[in-house]
Enzyme design. Sequence first.
Site, mmCIF file in Angstrom:
data_model
loop_
_atom_site.group_PDB
_atom_site.id
_atom_site.type_symbol
_atom_site.label_atom_id
_atom_site.label_comp_id
_atom_site.label_asym_id
_atom_site.label_seq_id
_atom_site.Cartn_x
_atom_site.Cartn_y
_atom_site.Cartn_z
ATOM 1 N N SER B 137 0.865 -1.178 0.000
ATOM 2 C CA SER B 137 0.000 0.000 0.000
ATOM 3 C C SER B 137 0.901 1.228 0.000
ATOM 4 C CB SER B 137 -0.838 -0.010 1.281
ATOM 5 O OG SER B 137 -1.410 1.256 1.544
ATOM 6 N N TYR B 149 -2.037 -1.095 10.404
ATOM 7 C CA TYR B 149 -2.111 -1.284 8.960
ATOM 8 C C TYR B 149 -0.788 -0.903 8.308
ATOM 9 C CZ TYR B 149 -3.963 -0.956 4.193
ATOM 10 O OH TYR B 149 -4.189 -1.114 2.855
#
Lengths: 241, 241
Positions: B137, B149
């Site tokens: 990401s 995350y």
Amino acid sequence: MGKLDGKTIIITGGGKGQGAAEVRLATNLGAKVVVTDVLDDEGNQIAEETGNVYRSLDVTSPEQWAEVVSSTVSDFGRIDGLVNNAGIFGHGGVLDSSVDQFKKIIEVNQIGTFLGMSAVAPIMVSQMSGSIVNISSIAGMRGRGAIAYGASKWAVRGMTKAAAKELGSSNIRVNSIHPGAIETDMLAGLGDTTVNRLVSNVPMQRSGTPDEVGTAVMFLLSDEASYISGAEIVVDGGLIA
Amino acid sequence: MSSLDGKVVIVTGSAKGMGAAEARDAASQGARVIVTDILDEQGKEIATEINATYRRLDVTSEKDWEALVSSVVEEHGRIDGLVNNAGIYTAQGIFNSSAESFQRTIEVNQLGTYLGMAAIAPIMANQKSGSIVNISSVAGMRGQVNIAYMASKWAVRGMTKGVANTLADSGVRCNSVHPGAVNTDILFSLEDRTLNHLISTIPMGRPGEPSEVAKVVTFLLSDAASYITGAEIVVDGGMIA
């Protein structure tokens, strides 16, 4: 049918090596390519072989850029892709570079790339589309001895991101490619000892071919990369991973 | 150019969103795709749509991975591609994260990717070929508030380079893809204010489509990327440029 069908693409330093491979691949994918170089014989030959036009272009000359852009627009009506591939190498480090050597490398690799983007961007803005691919190097990803070369390639990487930001709202994508040890004259010029040492450091244990860099360039030029901008793709067999 | 003719490709988390787009694109390029997920109904639907096989897989289960790999090898005789796409999102930051939610995120995104690579690497090493694509990401490229995350996505980026180095001399490539704001459930789960702010930071002025990420994955899976390993490709419309 190729994924560059109908696109007009300018490739600098297209007379030999990586640039010539890019010209061949783009042609095979359906693009109309404007081959440019300072090596007129080689450039003309590649253009003839691939059924494209050749234009003599010294990337350090704003006047010559203006000519290439205006002739391309008058021939084809548009410019969809620009590959700033032309570049030169110099070994010199901080202890053994002259100002002149330093400036020469910066002029071709860095100012040449800047001039190309400046010349072509207004056309792409008016089209509201385009893809610019700047050939940097793994030397633009890490520190190495060759100071001017490294500086020029880091600058290309940085300018790529700046241009991506500025041109994003005009739907123009700008990305950089970072080849490692690729079988070109530039690599051969390093000499066998250096090349062998370099390749022994490559996890894939081999140098890359110009085509293997070219496919990444083609991908970025194509609409398949429609959301990729300001990105950098390293093509080095894992050398700097 | 990004042909996957005859390649056997496993895509995790491919019942919906980006994974489904990756499975579709791979199938459209000729791959024999194994759709895996914990969402059986949606997974089977996608598999039927693209003429692929569905296998239930909880990426955090070593046993599930073992069963998957042996069934794929039995059925197809080989594994050419692995896309570690399955992931979960949590917005939790340092002030409001619990150890449990932190661990859960790490378990799916990071341990799941590790287990996938560990399960499939021996097959690919034995074949002397293969391509692993890990979906990280933009959160794996920069600091963000969502600490669990972000940590999991940085870890994926790092593991990718480690595995690229380990497997390169077996002819196996391993790369990461770093999507920005892409139209998936993760994005839709954000509050309007957060989402609008996020989009306002994207030079291209829009979120990406899952299919735009899928094209990059397909490129990396294909032989067109034969000299690319340990690399990271950001697909974010210029957001973090």
